[in-house]
Scaffold this active site. Structure first.
Site, mmCIF file in Angstrom:
data_model
loop_
_atom_site.group_PDB
_atom_site.id
_atom_site.type_symbol
_atom_site.label_atom_id
_atom_site.label_comp_id
_atom_site.label_asym_id
_atom_site.label_seq_id
_atom_site.Cartn_x
_atom_site.Cartn_y
_atom_site.Cartn_z
ATOM 1 N N LYS A 105 2.702 9.759 8.688
ATOM 2 C CA LYS A 105 1.996 9.296 9.891
ATOM 3 C C LYS A 105 2.540 9.848 11.212
ATOM 4 O O LYS A 105 2.209 10.949 11.602
ATOM 5 C CB LYS A 105 1.974 7.764 9.900
ATOM 6 C CG LYS A 105 0.996 7.208 8.848
ATOM 7 C CD LYS A 105 0.709 5.764 9.057
ATOM 8 C CE LYS A 105 -0.261 5.187 8.051
ATOM 9 N NZ LYS A 105 -1.671 5.416 8.346
ATOM 10 N N ASP A 137 9.229 2.525 1.647
ATOM 11 C CA ASP A 137 8.068 3.275 2.132
ATOM 12 C C ASP A 137 7.943 2.985 3.628
ATOM 13 O O ASP A 137 7.467 1.929 4.030
ATOM 14 C CB ASP A 137 6.821 2.826 1.363
ATOM 15 C CG ASP A 137 5.542 3.495 1.860
ATOM 16 O OD1 ASP A 137 5.551 4.062 2.968
ATOM 17 O OD2 ASP A 137 4.524 3.425 1.142
ATOM 18 N N PHE A 151 0.858 -1.195 0.000
ATOM 19 C CA PHE A 151 0.000 0.000 0.000
ATOM 20 C C PHE A 151 0.886 1.234 0.000
ATOM 21 O O PHE A 151 1.743 1.387 0.869
ATOM 22 C CB PHE A 151 -0.940 0.034 1.217
ATOM 23 C CG PHE A 151 -1.884 1.193 1.155
ATOM 24 C CD1 PHE A 151 -2.988 1.158 0.315
ATOM 25 C CD2 PHE A 151 -1.654 2.347 1.889
ATOM 26 C CE1 PHE A 151 -3.846 2.258 0.214
ATOM 27 C CE2 PHE A 151 -2.511 3.441 1.791
ATOM 28 C CZ PHE A 151 -3.605 3.396 0.965
HETATM 29 N N1 PLP Z 1 2.344 4.162 2.572
HETATM 30 C C1 PLP Z 1 2.028 3.331 3.563
HETATM 31 C C2 PLP Z 1 2.936 2.192 3.876
HETATM 32 C C3 PLP Z 1 0.878 3.525 4.322
HETATM 33 O O1 PLP Z 1 0.577 2.680 5.314
HETATM 34 C C4 PLP Z 1 0.047 4.628 4.009
HETATM 35 C C5 PLP Z 1 -1.203 4.860 4.760
HETATM 36 O O2 PLP Z 1 -1.733 3.991 5.409
HETATM 37 C C6 PLP Z 1 0.413 5.472 2.962
HETATM 38 C C7 PLP Z 1 1.570 5.216 2.272
HETATM 39 C C8 PLP Z 1 -0.440 6.646 2.585
HETATM 40 O O3 PLP Z 1 -0.322 7.631 3.533
HETATM 41 P P1 PLP Z 1 -1.399 8.844 3.597
HETATM 42 O O4 PLP Z 1 -2.693 8.236 3.988
HETATM 43 O O5 PLP Z 1 -0.840 9.783 4.626
HETATM 44 O O6 PLP Z 1 -1.441 9.445 2.237
#
Ligand code: PLP
Length: 391
Positions: free
Chosen positions: A249, A220, A135
């Site tokens: 986050k 990520d 994700f």
């Molecule tokens: N990358 C990862 C691993 C995530 O867990 C998330 C959100 O859960 C995101 C990216 C996206 O982040 P945002 O919701 O702040 O755009």
């Protein structure tokens, strides 16, 4: 109309919301508008890592809000400079780009990877390999990067140039690499995918492969970073270093901030005008994030996260012989998943009635991502409730 009715009437219906209105938070406790209290094992999905309304962060926000909230990024501000320096000094990276969310940080990473090869005179190298169940966000590029079909439905045509690969399978990854690939982008532990950690050997092999084939490795760490897994960044657990890393986050403990960090060589991909955002790195959020980073990067704080994470996993594992529905307990630090062979959502709903906030992902996995300041007593509380509920 009450709050729920007004929200449903006036806000886009993009979330499957639980009908509870929260009005206050302190540490790992949340209160709803009826005066009920809850122990929060979700922390806004790995966001409020220092707990709700941490006094030092609240003070920093209040002070900065009364001093300077925003100026354009065409000027300089001290909080942004200080946060960038501290992130660099505590990581592999040499420079930081500030964004407003995880998706935006990933968007910046994707753009940097492509642009880096463009600047090197290799515009044909633009594909990015990402993992199944990954994700990476909900913007057009990051949902195209995400390895889950349900996120992409109805949004075609997607951004081209993303190829998905089975996670923890180095042969599959090797087979996908050709001259059109510029980067591999992955989570060290797939959070939304079901709390699935990478195998240590696999992640080392990915690093080796990327270096041998001249590809950039993007981690990520939007969910796994900032102490969540017991080290400041999860990749430290595996003793590997990426070329680019993204954070969001927990970086602002609830204020919207994302960051894309890159090594000296990779930084060359961006020059003045390559990328920009109005709000990224504004004094208010960077001042708060600086406070967060100072606390979370303390070795003693991180040691406690590791200890409490092991304790949570150990206590959940002890439930397994009594409750055959539990198929696995896994995770790193205080990002833990308990996989059931039945509906995790039902357990989560019942736990909330007992005053514990949990989260179900991928149908069968209960995710625990409490504030990192959670206590052993609070952990005992959630384990006891699950023991009763699973009966
Ligand atoms: N990358 C990862 C691993 C995530 O867990 C998330 C959100 O859960 C995101 C990216 C996206 O982040 P945002 O919701 O702040 O755009």
């Amino acid at each position: 109309m009450n709050t729920i009715e007004r929200t449903d009437a006036y806000v886009f219906n993009t979330y499957a919301r639980i009908p509870t209105v929260f009005v206050r938070g302190q540490g790992a406790t949340l209160w709803d508008d009826r005066g009920n209290s809850y122990t929060d094992f979700l922390a806004g999905i790995a966001v409020a890592s220092l707990g709700h309304c941490h006094p030092a962060v609240t003070r920093a926000i209040a002070d900065q809000a009364a001093t300077l909230v925003h100026v354009s990024n065409i000027f300089y501000t001290e909080p942004q400079a200080e946060l960038a320096q501290m992130l660099v000094e505590n990581s592999f990276a040499d420079k930081v780009f500030f964004a407003n969310s995880g998706a935006e940080a990933n968007e910046a990473a994707i753009k940097l990877a492509r642009r880096y090869f463009n600047e090197k005179g290799e515009p044909g190298r633009f594909k990015i390999i990402t993992m199944n169940q990954s994700f990476h966000g909900r913007t057009m590029a990051t949902l195209s990067a995400t390895g889950q079909d349900k996120i992409k439905q109805g949004f075609s045509p997607l951004v081209e140039g993303f190829v998905h690969c089975p996670f923890n399978d180095i042969d599959a990854l090797t087979a996908l690499i050709d001259d059109s690939v510029c980067a591999v982008m992955m989570e060290c532990l797939q959070g939304e995918g079901g709390v699935l950690p990478a195998d240590p050997d696999y992640i080392k092999s990915v690093r080796r492969l990327c270096s041998e084939r001249g590809l950039l490795l993007i981690f990520d760490e939007v969910q796994t970073g900032m102490g969540r897994c017991g080290t400041l960044f999860a990749h430290e657990l595996f003793d590997v270093t990426p070329d680019i890393m993204t954070l969001a986050k927990a970086l602002g403990n609830g204020l919207p901030i994302g960051a894309m960090l890159a090594s000296k060589e990779t930084v060359k991909g961006f020059t003045a005008g390559s990328h920009a955002t109005t709000f990224g790195g504004t004094p208010l959020v960077t001042r708060a994030a600086l406070e967060v980073l100072k606390i979370i990067s303390e070795p003693a704080f991180l040691g406690e996260v590791r200890e409490k994470g092991s304790y949570l996993k150990q206590e959940l594992t002890k439930l397994m012989p009594r409750h055959k529905t539990i198929k696995a307990v896994r995770g790193k630090g205080l990002l833990v998943g308990m996989e059931l062979d039945s509906d995790a959502g039902k357990v989560v709903r019942l736990a909330m009635k007992k005053g514990f906030i949990l989260n179900a992902i991928q149908g069968k996995v209960i995710r625990f991502a409490p504030p990192l300041v959670i206590t052993r007593e609070e952990i005992d509380g959630v384990v006891k409730v699950l023991d009763d509920l699973l009966d």
